[in-house]
Scaffold this motif. Structure first.
Motif, short mmCIF file in Angstrom:
data_model
loop_
_atom_site.label_atom_id
_atom_site.label_comp_id
_atom_site.label_asym_id
_atom_site.label_seq_id
_atom_site.Cartn_x
_atom_site.Cartn_y
_atom_site.Cartn_z
N ASN A 76 46.59 -20.08 16.57
CA ASN A 76 45.89 -19.05 15.82
C ASN A 76 46.87 -18.43 14.84
O ASN A 76 47.84 -17.78 15.24
N PRO A 77 46.67 -18.62 13.53
CA PRO A 77 47.64 -18.08 12.55
C PRO A 77 47.74 -16.57 12.54
O PRO A 77 48.66 -16.01 11.93
N VAL A 78 46.83 -15.87 13.21
CA VAL A 78 46.91 -14.42 13.26
C VAL A 78 48.20 -13.96 13.91
O VAL A 78 48.77 -12.92 13.54
N PHE A 79 48.71 -14.74 14.86
CA PHE A 79 49.90 -14.33 15.60
C PHE A 79 51.17 -14.41 14.75
O PHE A 79 52.22 -13.94 15.19
N LEU A 105 32.52 -9.80 13.46
CA LEU A 105 33.25 -9.67 14.71
C LEU A 105 32.38 -9.06 15.80
O LEU A 105 32.83 -8.28 16.63
N GLY A 106 31.08 -9.38 15.78
CA GLY A 106 30.20 -8.84 16.78
C GLY A 106 29.84 -7.39 16.57
O GLY A 106 29.30 -6.75 17.46
N GLN A 107 30.12 -6.85 15.41
CA GLN A 107 29.89 -5.43 15.15
C GLN A 107 28.83 -5.30 14.07
O GLN A 107 29.13 -5.18 12.89
N GLU A 108 27.58 -5.34 14.49
CA GLU A 108 26.49 -5.34 13.51
C GLU A 108 26.43 -4.05 12.72
O GLU A 108 26.03 -4.03 11.56
N SER A 109 26.83 -2.95 13.35
CA SER A 109 26.68 -1.67 12.65
C SER A 109 27.65 -1.52 11.50
O SER A 109 27.52 -0.61 10.70
N ARG A 110 28.66 -2.39 11.40
CA ARG A 110 29.58 -2.30 10.27
C ARG A 110 28.89 -2.61 8.95
O ARG A 110 29.37 -2.24 7.89
N LEU A 111 27.77 -3.31 9.02
CA LEU A 111 27.06 -3.61 7.78
C LEU A 111 26.52 -2.37 7.12
O LEU A 111 26.20 -2.38 5.94
N ARG A 112 26.44 -1.28 7.89
CA ARG A 112 25.92 -0.04 7.32
C ARG A 112 26.99 0.78 6.63
O ARG A 112 26.72 1.82 6.06
N ARG A 113 28.24 0.33 6.70
CA ARG A 113 29.31 1.10 6.10
C ARG A 113 29.24 1.04 4.58
O ARG A 113 28.76 0.07 4.00
N MET A 165 33.67 -9.45 25.31
CA MET A 165 33.20 -10.80 25.60
C MET A 165 32.16 -11.28 24.59
O MET A 165 31.97 -12.50 24.43
N ARG A 166 31.52 -10.35 23.90
CA ARG A 166 30.54 -10.75 22.89
C ARG A 166 31.21 -11.28 21.62
O ARG A 166 30.55 -11.92 20.80
N VAL A 167 32.48 -10.99 21.46
CA VAL A 167 33.22 -11.44 20.29
C VAL A 167 33.79 -12.84 20.57
O VAL A 167 34.32 -13.07 21.66
N PRO A 168 33.67 -13.78 19.64
CA PRO A 168 34.27 -15.11 19.86
C PRO A 168 35.76 -14.99 20.17
O PRO A 168 36.47 -14.14 19.62
N ALA A 169 36.23 -15.85 21.06
CA ALA A 169 37.62 -15.76 21.53
C ALA A 169 38.62 -15.87 20.40
O ALA A 169 39.67 -15.22 20.42
N THR A 170 38.32 -16.66 19.38
CA THR A 170 39.26 -16.85 18.27
C THR A 170 39.35 -15.61 17.38
O THR A 170 40.33 -15.46 16.64
N GLU A 171 38.34 -14.74 17.42
CA GLU A 171 38.32 -13.56 16.56
C GLU A 171 38.78 -12.29 17.26
O GLU A 171 38.94 -11.26 16.61
N ARG A 172 38.99 -12.35 18.56
CA ARG A 172 39.40 -11.15 19.29
C ARG A 172 40.76 -10.63 18.85
O ARG A 172 40.93 -9.41 18.65
#
Length: 701
Positions: free
Chosen positions: A559-562, A644-652, A263-270
């Motif tokens: 959504n063009p992802v589909f 995408l709501g994943q702050e820890s990815r910045l540490r990769r 739910m923390r991720v925007p609906a369009t990015e899920r």
């Protein structure tokens, strides 16, 4: 002061682990870590614990130095015997530190066994009570802290410097996995799993098995496989610490439908985030296969998701220690298993004339075998991919051949063709390709396979065999057996189909009901049972994929992802083929997903794009060479990754990612020979050995 007293009393009398009795903030101050001991034992502290005449000896040279050193007693205490002085102070004899130093005792000698405590001469007359107090007190101050990548065997009375985290994961199935942190570091949380190492009934120990599996897991490290941060043993049990702290399994994540982290991720990015999971899991499986290890336990309950929507395999199924004590959800192990792992080994007697439809005969056999093995499906272990799936077809005049004691992973059948007759002949069903023709007798040269002549009535040549009057084992040749890696690809496709269903429909309950089949029960009071497995319902699975294609086309305008989902579903069909030999290898799956997500879905950044494993490929006769690369070599990242709501990815590490532009440009600039070599390189020894077999027996689709 009151809270500190309660905490101390609770700790002394054995209630330190209960948060309802012990104030958590006060209890954390009781751990005598190395940092706390250095802060506590100072010159002023030592002086305060000694009497006036004893203080004069602190600055005197050591009695046993004999001119070889000018160290004083105070320097010896502060450099080598801080813990020893604290223990003596705790039991009320701090002045005995001088005698201990004269006998060259220091902190490196701790912990002492009880029989050696008397050598310290803590009293003029041997006092057993005082010796017991020293022996017990030393474990409070002699803490061995767990470090990353290490293993510690704790003694029966040693204190383990860990504290429980009082919050539980939402998934009930994960609540048996403890959450801990170390003293003074409450923000660093680790997941702890416990394994019993002693079987008292059978009088056997699993300690060496634990150590072997821990070492193997260290060689299979991957960002999307829950890593082993450290390990230790205590009281006949082994413990594994992981820095991947799961909140949900994939099963509970989907069943919950609206988990907090989603739910923390925007609906369009899920949808983009979940489609990226497909690439992450495929990359992890390709990494395992590249290192020569199958997974053998791919199912939703063995895939975990953390607070930041990172996904990973909970463990590798072939490491048996990590599977002991696990209870898969209902019949999940059976439902997500590959078909070759569930077909019984008993020979089947059938008429010599061929069936009207080879696929219908296969389905009848599969239902017969699955009904016979349904009672054992719930108790099947994670290495179910090694079970036999042999089938021996014979004529009525031929005696039934008993099953071979050697286990096999290939479907064994003899294909009988119709005898020549005038007039047009009906072509064999295309599903005949889904048979692994295999027998267990000694191999012999493969006979020539005649083909029908081309005519207007035949669009493609059809391969036939002459009608046998009896089984001639010398006329057939053993073909490659299905390997556990091939079964992994099938199980991974089942998980992918669940994820795509979740993206399009928000739940999988309709899918479970859609693929259910009513089967005759072989045990129990009920006459029928419902089979929800993927391998038992191939027609329902194919029909469901067609429905998902229609759903994706309808939602592609929003959504063009589909737009890339139909191509993904086509790839899943290949991954779920009944003939294990015709499935793609994990590397091919990973590369194909990357192409679809980038070119059709428009996902510009993938966390696992451009990953390489710098391990040489072994030489395989007729297969890929050791120099073949296993991943795409490309440039560095051109722009920061999606959050995408994943702050820890910045540490990769930026080097583990690549931009789409650089990847496309590198492919365009690469020579055709290199590109073709990259596409045909084998992902593992097992998959490389069947490359030539695929070319000979698979036809274009």
């Amino acid at each position: 002061m009151a809270s500190a007293t309660i905490a101390l009393n609770a700790y002394i009398f054995g209630y330190g682990g209960h948060s309802l009795v012990t104030p958590h903030t006060a209890l954390k101050q009781l751990w005598w870590t190395h940092e706390r001991i250095e802060q506590k034992v100072t010159r002023s502290f030592v002086v305060s614990k000694l009497r006036g005449e004893e203080r004069q000896f602190l600055d005197r040279p050591l009695a046993f130095g004999e001119g070889l050193t000018d160290d004083t007693y105070m320097e010896w205490i502060l450099d080598r015997a801080r813990r020893l002085f604290l223990i003596l102070t705790e039991i009320g004899v701090p002045d005995q530190i001088f005698g201990c130093i004269d006998d060259s005792w220091d902190d490196d000698d701790l912990p002492l066994p009880f029989d050696s405590v008397a050598s310290l001469e803590l009293a003029y007359d041997d006092d057993e009570t005082l010796n017991h107090r020293f022996h017990n007190a030393q474990f409070v101050y002699m803490l061995r802290e767990v470090q990353p990548g290490t293993h510690i065997d704790y003694g029966p009375k040693e204190h383990i410097p860990m504290e429980y985290v009082n919050t539980l994961p939402p998934a009930v199935s994960l609540q048996s996995w403890d959450r801990i942190h170390f003293p003074g570091r409450p923000e660093e949380i680790y997941m702890r799993r416990r394994y019993i190492l002693v079987d008292k009934e059978n009088d056997c120990s699993y300690f060496q098995s634990l150590m072997n599996d821990v070492q193997t897991a260290q060689t299979l490290r991957h960002e999307h496989v829950a890593s082993i941060w450290a390990s230790y043993t205590s009281d006949d049990a082994g413990y594994i610490l992981s820095d991947f702290v799961a909140e949900h399994t994939l099963s509970t994540y989907i069943d919950h439908r609206t988990p907090m982290q989603l739910m923390r991720v925007p609906a369009t990015e899920r949808p983009s985030m979940i489609l990226e999971w497909l690439h992450c899991l495929a990359d992890a499986l390709a990494s395992l296969h590249h290192r020569g290890s199958a997974h053998a336990a791919i199912r939703p309950s063995n895939i975990i998701i953390d607070h930041d929507n990172h996904i990973a395999f909970a463990d590798v199924g072939t490491l048996r220690t990590f599977q002991r004590g696990k209870k898969p959800y209902k019949t999940e192990t059976y439902d997500y298993a590959a078909p070759e792992s569930q077909i019984c080994q008993a020979p089947i007697v059938c008429p010599s004339s061929p069936p009207a439809s080879s696929m219908s005969a296969f389905n009848k056999l599969r239902k017969m075998s699955s009904s016979g093995s349904s009672s054992s499906a719930s108790s099947s272990t994670t290495n179910s991919s090694t079970r036999s799936n042999s089938m021996c077809a014979t004529t009525p005049a031929t005696p039934v051949t008993p099953p071979s004691p050697r286990r096999s992973n290939s479907l064994k059948t003899i294909v009988s063709a119709m005898s020549p007759s005038p007039g047009p002949r009906p072509s064999l069903s295309s599903s005949m390709r889904n048979f692994s023709r295999h027998l267990q007798d000694p191999p012999c040269p493969s006979p020539g396979l005649p083909t029908l002549p081309m005519s207007p009535d035949y669009i493609t040549p059809v391969t036939i065999l002459p009608r046998p009057t009896a089984i001639d084992y010398n006329a057939l040749r053993d073909l490659p057996e299905a390997t556990p890696e091939m079964s992994d690809v099938y199980s991974l496709a089942c998980v992918f189909l669940d994820l795509i269903t979740f993206i399009l429909r928000g739940k999988t309950t309709d899918f479970i009901r859609f693929r259910a089949t009513r089967m005759q029960a072989t045990s129990g009071r009920q006459k029928f049972r419902i089979d929800h497995s993927f391998h038992c319902n191939p027609y329902q699975i194919e029909a469901w994929m067609a429905l998902l294609k229609d759903d994706s086309r309808k939602q592609a305008s929003e959504n063009p992802v589909f737009r890339g989902i139909p191509a993904l579903l086509d790839m899943l069909k290949r991954m779920m083929m009944q003939n294990a030999q015709l499935r793609p290898i994990a590397r091919e799956v990973r590369d194909r997903i990357q192409d679809i997500l980038v070119d059709q879905c428009g996902i510009e950044h993938l966390c696992c794009a451009g990953r390489e494993w710098n391990l040489p490929m072994p030489e395989v006769p007729g297969g890929a060479s050791s120099g073949d690369s296993f991943s795409i070599r490309a440039g560095s990242l051109a722009s920061p990754p999606r959050k995408l709501g994943q702050e820890s990815r910045l540490r990769r590490d930026v080097g583990d990612q690549m931009s789409v532009i650089s990847r496309v440009e590198s492919r365009a600039s690469a020579s055709p020979a290199k590109v073709e070599s990259r596409r045909t390189s084998g992902g593992s020894v097992a998959t490389a050995t069947i490359t030539s077999w695929r070319r000979a027996f698979s036809r274009s689709r």
